[in-house]
Write a protein that holds these residues in place. Structure first.
Motif, PDB file in Angstrom:
ATOM      1  N   LEU A   1       0.862  -1.200  -0.126  1.00  0.00           N
ATOM      2  CA  LEU A   1       0.021  -0.227   0.008  1.00  0.00           C
ATOM      3  C   LEU A   1       0.936   1.281  -0.031  1.00  0.00           C
ATOM      4  CD1 LEU A   1      -3.002   0.976   0.337  1.00  0.00           C
ATOM      5  CD2 LEU A   1      -2.759   0.748   2.383  1.00  0.00           C
ATOM      6  N   ASP A   2       1.671   1.412   0.830  1.00  0.00           N
ATOM      7  CA  ASP A   2       2.605   2.661   1.199  1.00  0.00           C
ATOM      8  C   ASP A   2       3.342   3.076  -0.252  1.00  0.00           C
ATOM      9  OD1 ASP A   2       1.669   2.298   3.475  1.00  0.00           O
ATOM     10  OD2 ASP A   2       3.223   2.677   4.634  1.00  0.00           O
ATOM     11  N   GLN A   3       4.049   1.820  -0.730  1.00  0.00           N
ATOM     12  CA  GLN A   3       4.983   2.122  -1.870  1.00  0.00           C
ATOM     13  C   GLN A   3       4.117   2.391  -3.169  1.00  0.00           C
ATOM     14  OE1 GLN A   3       7.435  -1.222  -2.940  1.00  0.00           O
ATOM     15  NE2 GLN A   3       7.744  -0.106  -4.627  1.00  0.00           N
ATOM     16  N   GLN A   4       2.846   1.666  -3.213  1.00  0.00           N
ATOM     17  CA  GLN A   4       2.250   1.951  -4.569  1.00  0.00           C
ATOM     18  C   GLN A   4       1.609   3.239  -4.491  1.00  0.00           C
ATOM     19  OE1 GLN A   4       1.931   0.451  -7.613  1.00  0.00           O
ATOM     20  NE2 GLN A   4       3.003  -1.142  -6.681  1.00  0.00           N
TER      21      GLN A   4
ATOM     22  N   VAL B   1      -6.294   1.474   8.704  1.00  0.00           N
ATOM     23  CA  VAL B   1      -5.858   1.670   7.386  1.00  0.00           C
ATOM     24  C   VAL B   1      -5.765   3.326   6.954  1.00  0.00           C
ATOM     25  CG1 VAL B   1      -6.412   1.684   4.861  1.00  0.00           C
ATOM     26  CG2 VAL B   1      -6.714  -0.273   6.599  1.00  0.00           C
ATOM     27  N   THR B   2      -6.638   4.087   7.675  1.00  0.00           N
ATOM     28  CA  THR B   2      -6.631   5.324   7.577  1.00  0.00           C
ATOM     29  C   THR B   2      -5.473   6.093   8.216  1.00  0.00           C
ATOM     30  OG1 THR B   2      -9.232   5.501   7.721  1.00  0.00           O
ATOM     31  CG2 THR B   2      -8.044   7.742   7.992  1.00  0.00           C
ATOM     32  N   ASP B   3      -4.833   5.629   9.232  1.00  0.00           N
ATOM     33  CA  ASP B   3      -3.880   6.288   9.873  1.00  0.00           C
ATOM     34  C   ASP B   3      -2.754   5.856   8.886  1.00  0.00           C
ATOM     35  OD1 ASP B   3      -5.490   6.969  11.943  1.00  0.00           O
ATOM     36  OD2 ASP B   3      -4.820   5.170  13.301  1.00  0.00           O
ATOM     37  N   GLN B   4      -2.758   4.605   8.569  1.00  0.00           N
ATOM     38  CA  GLN B   4      -1.630   4.418   7.343  1.00  0.00           C
ATOM     39  C   GLN B   4      -1.367   5.370   6.433  1.00  0.00           C
ATOM     40  OE1 GLN B   4      -1.819   0.317   6.418  1.00  0.00           O
ATOM     41  NE2 GLN B   4       0.178   0.487   5.023  1.00  0.00           N
TER      42      GLN B   4
ATOM     43  N   VAL C   1       1.034   8.300   4.352  1.00  0.00           N
ATOM     44  CA  VAL C   1       1.729   8.467   3.198  1.00  0.00           C
ATOM     45  C   VAL C   1       1.185   9.585   2.479  1.00  0.00           C
ATOM     46  CG1 VAL C   1       2.157   7.027   1.051  1.00  0.00           C
ATOM     47  CG2 VAL C   1       1.415   6.138   3.126  1.00  0.00           C
ATOM     48  N   GLY C   2       0.270  10.330   2.779  1.00  0.00           N
ATOM     49  CA  GLY C   2       0.065  11.807   2.128  1.00  0.00           C
ATOM     50  C   GLY C   2      -1.229  11.759   1.518  1.00  0.00           C
ATOM     51  N   VAL C   3      -2.243  10.814   1.865  1.00  0.00           N
ATOM     52  CA  VAL C   3      -3.704  10.784   1.124  1.00  0.00           C
ATOM     53  C   VAL C   3      -4.204  11.951   1.878  1.00  0.00           C
ATOM     54  CG1 VAL C   3      -5.804   9.819   1.185  1.00  0.00           C
ATOM     55  CG2 VAL C   3      -3.593   8.352   0.586  1.00  0.00           C
ATOM     56  N   ARG C   4      -5.042  12.638   0.806  1.00  0.00           N
ATOM     57  CA  ARG C   4      -5.828  13.959   1.214  1.00  0.00           C
ATOM     58  C   ARG C   4      -7.347  13.647   1.126  1.00  0.00           C
ATOM     59  NH1 ARG C   4      -4.119  17.722  -2.973  1.00  0.00           N
ATOM     60  NH2 ARG C   4      -5.012  19.625  -1.644  1.00  0.00           N
ATOM     61  N   GLY C   5      -7.690  12.902   0.658  1.00  0.00           N
ATOM     62  CA  GLY C   5      -9.262  12.598   0.562  1.00  0.00           C
ATOM     63  C   GLY C   5      -9.579  11.291   0.555  1.00  0.00           C
ATOM     64  N   ILE C   6     -10.827  11.168   1.602  1.00  0.00           N
ATOM     65  CA  ILE C   6     -11.074   9.716   1.697  1.00  0.00           C
ATOM     66  C   ILE C   6     -12.600   9.523   1.529  1.00  0.00           C
ATOM     67  CG2 ILE C   6     -11.381   7.523   3.117  1.00  0.00           C
ATOM     68  CD1 ILE C   6      -8.783   8.702   4.512  1.00  0.00           C
TER      69      ILE C   6
ATOM     70  N   LEU D   1     -14.253   8.231  10.709  1.00  0.00           N
ATOM     71  CA  LEU D   1     -12.729   8.126  10.747  1.00  0.00           C
ATOM     72  C   LEU D   1     -12.353   9.686  11.402  1.00  0.00           C
ATOM     73  CD1 LEU D   1     -12.436   6.929   7.027  1.00  0.00           C
ATOM     74  CD2 LEU D   1     -12.310   5.663   9.074  1.00  0.00           C
ATOM     75  N   GLY D   2     -11.301   9.277  12.229  1.00  0.00           N
ATOM     76  CA  GLY D   2     -10.317  10.431  12.836  1.00  0.00           C
ATOM     77  C   GLY D   2      -9.365  10.423  11.725  1.00  0.00           C
ATOM     78  N   VAL D   3      -9.307  12.050  11.335  1.00  0.00           N
ATOM     79  CA  VAL D   3      -7.999  12.339  10.647  1.00  0.00           C
ATOM     80  C   VAL D   3      -7.675  13.709  10.875  1.00  0.00           C
ATOM     81  CG1 VAL D   3      -9.048  10.995   8.388  1.00  0.00           C
ATOM     82  CG2 VAL D   3      -9.863  13.367   8.794  1.00  0.00           C
ATOM     83  N   PRO D   4      -6.365  14.008  10.072  1.00  0.00           N
ATOM     84  CA  PRO D   4      -6.130  15.385  10.727  1.00  0.00           C
ATOM     85  C   PRO D   4      -6.863  16.288   9.842  1.00  0.00           C
ATOM     86  CG  PRO D   4      -4.360  13.965  10.046  1.00  0.00           C
ATOM     87  CD  PRO D   4      -5.547  13.135   9.673  1.00  0.00           C
ATOM     88  N   LYS D   5      -6.702  17.719  10.324  1.00  0.00           N
ATOM     89  CA  LYS D   5      -7.444  18.792   9.810  1.00  0.00           C
ATOM     90  C   LYS D   5      -7.308  18.967   8.232  1.00  0.00           C
ATOM     91  CE  LYS D   5      -8.510  21.768  13.472  1.00  0.00           C
ATOM     92  NZ  LYS D   5      -9.633  20.922  13.912  1.00  0.00           N
ATOM     93  N   ASP D   6      -6.067  18.592   7.619  1.00  0.00           N
ATOM     94  CA  ASP D   6      -6.079  18.793   6.297  1.00  0.00           C
ATOM     95  C   ASP D   6      -6.481  17.742   5.595  1.00  0.00           C
ATOM     96  OD1 ASP D   6      -4.019  17.390   7.506  1.00  0.00           O
ATOM     97  OD2 ASP D   6      -2.379  18.145   6.030  1.00  0.00           O
ATOM     98  N   VAL D   7      -7.228  16.603   6.010  1.00  0.00           N
ATOM     99  CA  VAL D   7      -7.518  15.682   5.455  1.00  0.00           C
ATOM    100  C   VAL D   7      -8.962  15.487   5.145  1.00  0.00           C
ATOM    101  CG1 VAL D   7      -7.612  12.983   5.121  1.00  0.00           C
ATOM    102  CG2 VAL D   7      -5.538  14.115   5.837  1.00  0.00           C
ATOM    103  N   ARG D   8      -9.723  15.513   3.993  1.00  0.00           N
ATOM    104  CA  ARG D   8     -10.974  15.600   3.718  1.00  0.00           C
ATOM    105  C   ARG D   8     -11.697  14.146   3.780  1.00  0.00           C
ATOM    106  NH1 ARG D   8     -15.520  19.215   3.534  1.00  0.00           N
ATOM    107  NH2 ARG D   8     -17.189  17.787   2.758  1.00  0.00           N
TER     108      ARG D   8
END
Lengths: 215, 215
Positions: A137-140, A161-164, A168-173, A181-188
């Motif tokens: 996942l991370d590498q791909q 999975v979300t934390d992971q 890696v830099g995912v910005r939208g889920i 899901l708990g996510v940082p403020k800059d993730v939508r």
């Protein structure tokens, strides 16, 4: 223009307008009145005019809107010329359907990679999409520079999975799990909770006169 | 109590609370603070307290909420004891996934009939659900007294099917087609437009600081 902030409610309606205008053009229709548009997308015409007003003079009084002009305009706003690659994580029943589901029709999003833990489908191609092991996942995600993920894993693993992927830099889920899901403020996160939609529908038809103020 | 009108925003959150409380009880947890609840369902605790206040005194100061009490309470509000039968119309890729999708887990909704035009699946049973011909739609909906429909037909036929089922007395439609359906005032439509969700997500991550005011 792309940096101009428009209200969220307006932003949410843009893809709806865009889709309908595409349908019109396919049907060889080149002009649409705000009343027609209103009936087709089920948004009142005052709201449509207000939405469009954020983008300047789009229509002409007594003529309505030029379909192609509008379409080109929204295409630019919605970055429809830029293809976005998304990853699907979790290829169970729903995940399979999402792979088959034609997101790409009338949209510029393409699922370019999918991930699962099931050995029997890892390294196969399903509906044109390669299935990788979650170990990769991370590498791909990094290699393919994917920052949008469609999440259809079991609830139990959704947060891990979300934390992971956030790391890696995912910005939208696009979240199909019932978990919030708990996510940082800059993730939508955009939640699509099907059981919840159905239960809400039933609650509303049991308790409200429908349609007097629909979402 | 069931006739009491609560705000729609509150009503939409009730199934979310209900689902999370079920998870807690499964995990043998019998007491929850409003802070814990807030973190789990991603709704701020002031909003939770306000939501709950419509239903009277549910919590105790310094103790939090009794999980089973809350659960029984919401069960009644959400008519969780009454099983609702829904029909699925359109058993394509997405329809198939929805048949497999376990709506019934943590909800009181069951797909009891499905309809399609495809002869190769008519009169078969898929994921425990009998598939009927759309020719039998009117009669089956009437006989089975189904008033909730999950619509996953092609866009081109969505409005015609809607007109037909509304005539038979359907009161709620979970609409998976991208089409905005025209319905009479007393029929409720809940739209689940997957392409639109994904496009909105991408639009938001491109144009906004995510999370500063999430839907």
């Amino acid at each position: 223009m792309t940096s101009k902030k428009i209200p969220r409610a307006t932003a949410k309606r843009l893809p709806i307008y865009y889709r309908y205008l595409n349908i019109l053009l396919d049907a060889n229709k080149h002009r649409v009145s705000s009343t027609e548009l209103s009936q087709a997308v089920q948004v009142d015409s005052a709201t449509i005019r207000r939405d469009f007003s954020y983008f300047g003079e789009l229509g002409k009084r007594g003529y309505g809107y030029d379909v192609e002009d509008l379409l080109n305009f929204f295409k630019e706003i919605l970055n429809q010329d830029k293809l976005t690659n998304a990853a699907l994580i979790g290829v169970g029943n729903l995940g399979h359907a999402l792979l088959n589901f034609n997101f790409h029709k009338n949209s510029n999003v393409r699922i370019s990679a999918a991930f699962d833990v099931n050995d029997s489908i890892i390294n196969t191609v399903q509906s044109g999409v390669p299935i990788y092991s979650v170990d990769d996942l991370d590498q791909q995600l990094r290699d393919q520079q994917i920052d949008v993920v469609i999440l259809s894993v079991p609830s139990e693993t959704a947060q891990a999975v979300t934390d992971q992927i956030v790391k890696v830099g995912v910005r939208g889920i696009l979240n199909f799990t019932p978990l919030r899901l708990g996510v940082p403020k800059d993730v939508r996160v955009q939640n699509v909770d099907l059981t919840n939609e159905l239960q809400t529908l039933i609650y509303f038809i049991d308790h409200y006169n429908a349609n007097d103020e629909q979402a």
